[in-house]
Scaffold this active site. Structure first.
Site, PDB file in Angstrom:
ATOM      1  N   PRO A   1     -21.778 120.671 -48.778  1.00  0.00           N
ATOM      2  CA  PRO A   1     -20.444 120.491 -48.212  1.00  0.00           C
ATOM      3  C   PRO A   1     -20.503 119.942 -46.788  1.00  0.00           C
ATOM      4  CG  PRO A   1     -20.744 122.699 -49.144  1.00  0.00           C
ATOM      5  CD  PRO A   1     -22.090 122.077 -49.078  1.00  0.00           C
TER       6      PRO A   1
ATOM      7  N   THR B   1     -26.934 115.760 -41.549  1.00  0.00           N
ATOM      8  CA  THR B   1     -27.318 114.668 -40.646  1.00  0.00           C
ATOM      9  C   THR B   1     -28.208 115.176 -39.519  1.00  0.00           C
ATOM     10  OG1 THR B   1     -25.239 113.530 -41.150  1.00  0.00           O
ATOM     11  CG2 THR B   1     -26.421 112.825 -39.190  1.00  0.00           C
TER      12      THR B   1
ATOM     13  N   SER C   1     -16.320 132.598 -65.074  1.00  0.00           N
ATOM     14  CA  SER C   1     -16.911 133.840 -64.576  1.00  0.00           C
ATOM     15  C   SER C   1     -15.909 134.986 -64.457  1.00  0.00           C
ATOM     16  CB  SER C   1     -17.580 133.597 -63.225  1.00  0.00           C
ATOM     17  OG  SER C   1     -16.625 133.213 -62.252  1.00  0.00           O
TER      18      SER C   1
ATOM     19  N   LYS D   1     -21.019 135.679 -54.070  1.00  0.00           N
ATOM     20  CA  LYS D   1     -20.116 136.700 -54.614  1.00  0.00           C
ATOM     21  C   LYS D   1     -20.468 138.091 -54.102  1.00  0.00           C
ATOM     22  CE  LYS D   1     -18.988 134.109 -58.815  1.00  0.00           C
ATOM     23  NZ  LYS D   1     -19.070 134.029 -60.279  1.00  0.00           N
TER      24      LYS D   1
END
Length: 833
Positions: free
Chosen positions: A364, A370, A687, A730
């Site tokens: 993400p 970078t 899930s 989770k």
């Protein structure tokens, strides 16, 4: 000062309107058209037309002055008569005037609407003499020579000049056709009242012009012998060359060719093919005109060849301890990537020559892809170059244009290598998933050769048309999602995924990097600022919701700016403490809330676990039962997979109706509504299957579900619990929401080692492989729960020891601590804590 209507203001002079002229001087006996647009000038023309049509034509000193004053206008001009006046549609006026005689301005009578002046005639001193006659003949003869050399003057003008016997008129007629004379020189000639002096000055000016025209004629003649009739461009270039020779300038072209030849000879590491091609092009350039377009193309090509880093490398660093220290210093975590870099350095140190690895960092935004590539360059001792591929849709951006195109250049790969000056840099191809294609080609396909270690040792750029070795380059690509990268391109890269940062990782990154950097940027390094761990957690959980740390850094920067303002007002001699309760004073009302467990057991309400792009989160699931006709409603902006998972859970509950004490036809008499809160947030994935099934059983049997428990797992029609992804995120979400017991699929035991030990030591993990075991652990009514047998494994981390129930025995109920750790059976798998 008003306008004087009487055209004769005194016995000395006469008054007329004045028309200031730009870049032109009107001489007596000269008829010239003028375009007039200024208001004052138009008013002067209108006034002249009302009277005798006489107007004084005087040049202004500076042509750029739009509204000149009296001091900006010459004092001597020409009295003229308006022959014709025509008003144009755009408001301007075209006027045809004829010069009559010289005149000098005595004084300005008015400057309001237009210039109204009093003038006096400029008397000319004409004395007939032999010398004057000789001057006139010389001027006429020289003007004849000038006309023969200057093709811009019609031959008929020579007849007109030859027929003039008035010296004053002769001088005024000749000066009009000397186009090279500047405005100041023309004004001096106008102001000179002696015709003899004027003719003598004109004779001198014409002789200078004739000499220049003769030189130009010699240049044209010499050049014309060297060119063909159709080579107009070549003619112009040779004319320029001839001018340079006439002026005695140095020929810099040969020195430039010599410089290119020397650079080509001194270039070490250049391939034999490139050297031969460079010599051929240099030989071709020596035969060309330096000003031709083809010469420019060849010169640019040779410059590119000589400036590329053929075989020029920087020394690599093989000190693994130093490289590891640099990677740890720049980035927290990212263990897998750091190990891969160190492995590469280790092999390079042993082998000496290794084909550059092609790494692809996928994750993400804001997760440090970078900046990680920059750290890799620093750790390996290589130079760093970055090329952003976002929005690139032209194949030529990668491979370059062929030299047949005007303005052709090599591709960005070759351009970047020339810029960095070495053939073994760390080359970052940023945003490789943002490329697109159109009629100009597919840049992703062009990258296939660049990123293939088996091919890139002979990469061919369209502009160079030479093989260039890219095998020493360490290519690193970055992307946000793999779906935007074509499969053939993925196959050539080693994919390394960067997951979103956990709360603990963000906390460490903030303490180690973000807070010190922002303190330095805002100038409060010397201030005693104590930003507590609780304060940072509050910023992370309640003011940011992201996978990376960019917004976190912005919020920390906002706090530091407010502290800086406070320091400027109150001074540095103070201690500023910022805890969890102080954060809203600096950042305002919290923007986000964190999911927390329910305070008490409830019917039809279960805490599920979900993974989003910003990390894990608690996902409460609600079921409401009302009398109806067997309708099943699913709400909460659910995707197709999640809706199908809920239907599978409903089928499981129907298959267990007898065991649950439900009427076999219950689903035909009731409407069941399953809702996942935060309806604006899209949700999908399988899930939540066991969560939905547990919630349905609770609502139908009126048995509450334990509030200190959360669960995740996919359910099948037969009640099997299948593994899920994102276990680490989770479990962290459950820990953050103060849930200490989590039910998860038994097949996810292998993923438990990824969970931080500081979280595991307070968690109880119940590993199940069937839905019956979920109900046994989750339902608060033991009389209902005990109807279901269990084969679940209960993992409890306590004081560094793992407590595990024996396989096949009933596990301790959720929410209760086991009395003693049971021995692990010989064939039972164990979890590595």
């Amino acid at each position: 000062m008003g306008i004087i209507d009487d055209r004769f203001s005194s016995s000395k002079g006469r008054s007329v309107p004045l028309l200031p002229l730009r870049d032109i001087i009107v001489f007596p006996h000269m008829v010239v058209p003028l375009f007039v647009g200024r208001e004052k000038s138009i008013a002067a023309l209108e006034d002249a037309m009302k009277h005798e049509k006489d107007i004084l034509l005087v040049a202004q000193k500076k042509a750029k002055t739009n509204d000149p004053g009296s001091e900006e206008i010459f004092s001597v001009g020409t009295l003229g008569t308006i022959v014709q006046l025509l008003k144009l549609p755009d408001g301007t006026v075209k006027v045809l005037v004829e010069g009559k005689s010289r005149a000098r301005i005595v004084r300005y009578l008015s400057e309001e609407r237009f210039f109204h002046v009093e003038f006096e005639p400029l008397e000319e001193r004409v004395e007939s003499s032999v010398e004057l006659e000789a001057l006139m003949r010389s001027a006429q003869s020289t003007f004849e020579t000038y006309i023969k050399l200057n093709k811009h003057i019609p031959p008929e003008m020579l007849m007109t000049v030859q027929g003039i016997d008035d010296p004053s008129r002769l001088a005024d007629t000749i000066v009009v056709h000397l186009s090279s004379i500047k405005l100041d020189e023309r004004q001096k000639i106008l102001e000179n009242s002696d015709p003899a002096d004027r003719l003598e000055r004109l004779y001198e000016l014409m002789q200078n012009e004739i000499e220049i025209l003769q030189v130009e004629k010699r240049i044209r003649t010499r050049v014309k012998k060297q060119m063909e009739k159709t080579q107009k461009e070549y003619y112009l270039n040779e004319q320029m060359q001839a001018i340079q020779r006439e002026l005695g300038e140095k020929d810099e072209f040969r020195s430039e060719l010599q410089e290119i030849e020397d650079r080509l000879k001194k270039k070490k590491g250049i391939t034999k093919e490139a050297l031969e091609k460079g010599r051929r092009e240099l030989k071709k350039l020596q035969m060309m005109s330096p000003m031709s377009a083809e010469a420019t193309v060849v010169r640019n090509y040779l410059e590119w060849i000589t400036e590329l880093p053929w075989g020029e490398k920087t020394d690599e660093r093989y000190d693994l301890e130093e490289a590891e220290r640099i990677l740890d210093e720049d980035h927290y975590g990212l263990k897998k990537i750091k190990e891969r870099i160190l492995e590469y350095l280790a092999v390079q140190a042993l082998v000496g020559k290794l084909k550059g690895p092609i790494l692809c960092f996928v994750g993400p935004p804001g997760t440090g892809k970078t900046s990680l590539a920059k750290s890799v360059a620093r750790a390996t001792g290589r130079k760093f170059i970055r090329l952003s591929l976002g929005g690139v849709r032209d194949e030529a951006e990668i491979r370059g244009h062929r030299r047949t195109y005007i303005g052709a250049l090599p591709g960005k790969i070759v351009q970047s290598l020339r810029k960095v000056g070495t053939s073994n840099p760390v080359f970052l191809l940023d945003e490789v998933d943002k490329m697109s294609s159109d009629f100009r080609g597919d840049p992703a396909s062009a990258l296939l050769e660049v990123l293939d270690p088996e091919q890139n040792y002979m990469f061919s750029d369209h502009y160079l048309d030479l093989d260039y070795d890219l095998s020493d380059v360490m290519f690193i690509t970055t992307a946000n999602v793999l779906s935007g990268i074509p499969l053939p391109l993925q196959d050539r890269m080693e994919i390394i995924e960067l997951s979103s940062y956990t709360e603990f990782e963000k906390l460490n990154i903030a303490v180690r990097y973000l807070v010190p950097r922002q303190r330095k940027d805002t100038g409060i390094e010397e201030v005693d600022l104590q930003l507590s761990e609780g304060g940072l957690r509050t910023v992370i959980n309640h003011y940011t919701r992201e996978a990376g740390v960019r917004n976190l850094e912005r919020e920390i920067s906002s706090i530091c700016r407010k502290v800086a303002r406070k320091v400027v007002v109150d001074g540095k001699e103070q201690t500023i403490e910022i805890g969890a309760r102080d954060v809203p004073k600096y950042l305002g009302v919290p923007k986000f809330s964190v999911g927390k467990k329910e305070e008490e057991d409830r019917i039809g309400l279960v805490s599920g676990l979900a993974v989003t792009s910003t990390g894990g989160d608690l996902l409460p699931t609600e079921v409401s039962i009302v009398p109806g006709k067997g309708k099943l409603m699913l709400t909460g902006r659910l995707g197709d997979v999640m809706q199908e998972s809920a239907q599978a859970a409903m089928s499981y509950v129907r298959s267990r109706a007898a065991l649950l004490g439900l009427d076999e036809e219950f689903y035909q008499k009731l409407d069941i509504h399953v809702h996942f809160p935060e309806g604006a947030v899209p949700k999908d994935g399988p899930s939540a299957g066991i969560t939905t099934a547990t919630c349905l059983v609770s609502a139908l049997t009126k048995v509450p579900v334990r509030s200190d428990l959360a669960m995740t797992g996919e359910i099948t029609l037969r009640g099997r619990v299948l593994p899920i992804g994102g276990l680490k995120e989770k479990i962290l979400a459950a820990h953050r929401g103060r849930v200490r017991t989590v039910i998860l699929p038994k097949e996810n035991r292998k993923d438990i080692h990824e969970i931080p030990s500081r979280v595991l030591k307070v968690m109880k993990l119940i590993l199940v492989d069937h839905m019956d075991e979920v109900l046994y652990a989750a339902l608060a009514d033991e009389s209902i729960a005990e109807r279901f047998g269990t084969n679940a494994d209960v993992l409890v981390y306590e004081k560094g020891r793992l407590l595990q129930s024996e396989e096949g025995e009933a596990a301790p109920k959720a929410g209760k601590e086991p009395s003693q750790p049971s021995a692990t059976p010989k064939n039972s798998p164990t979890a590595n804590g």
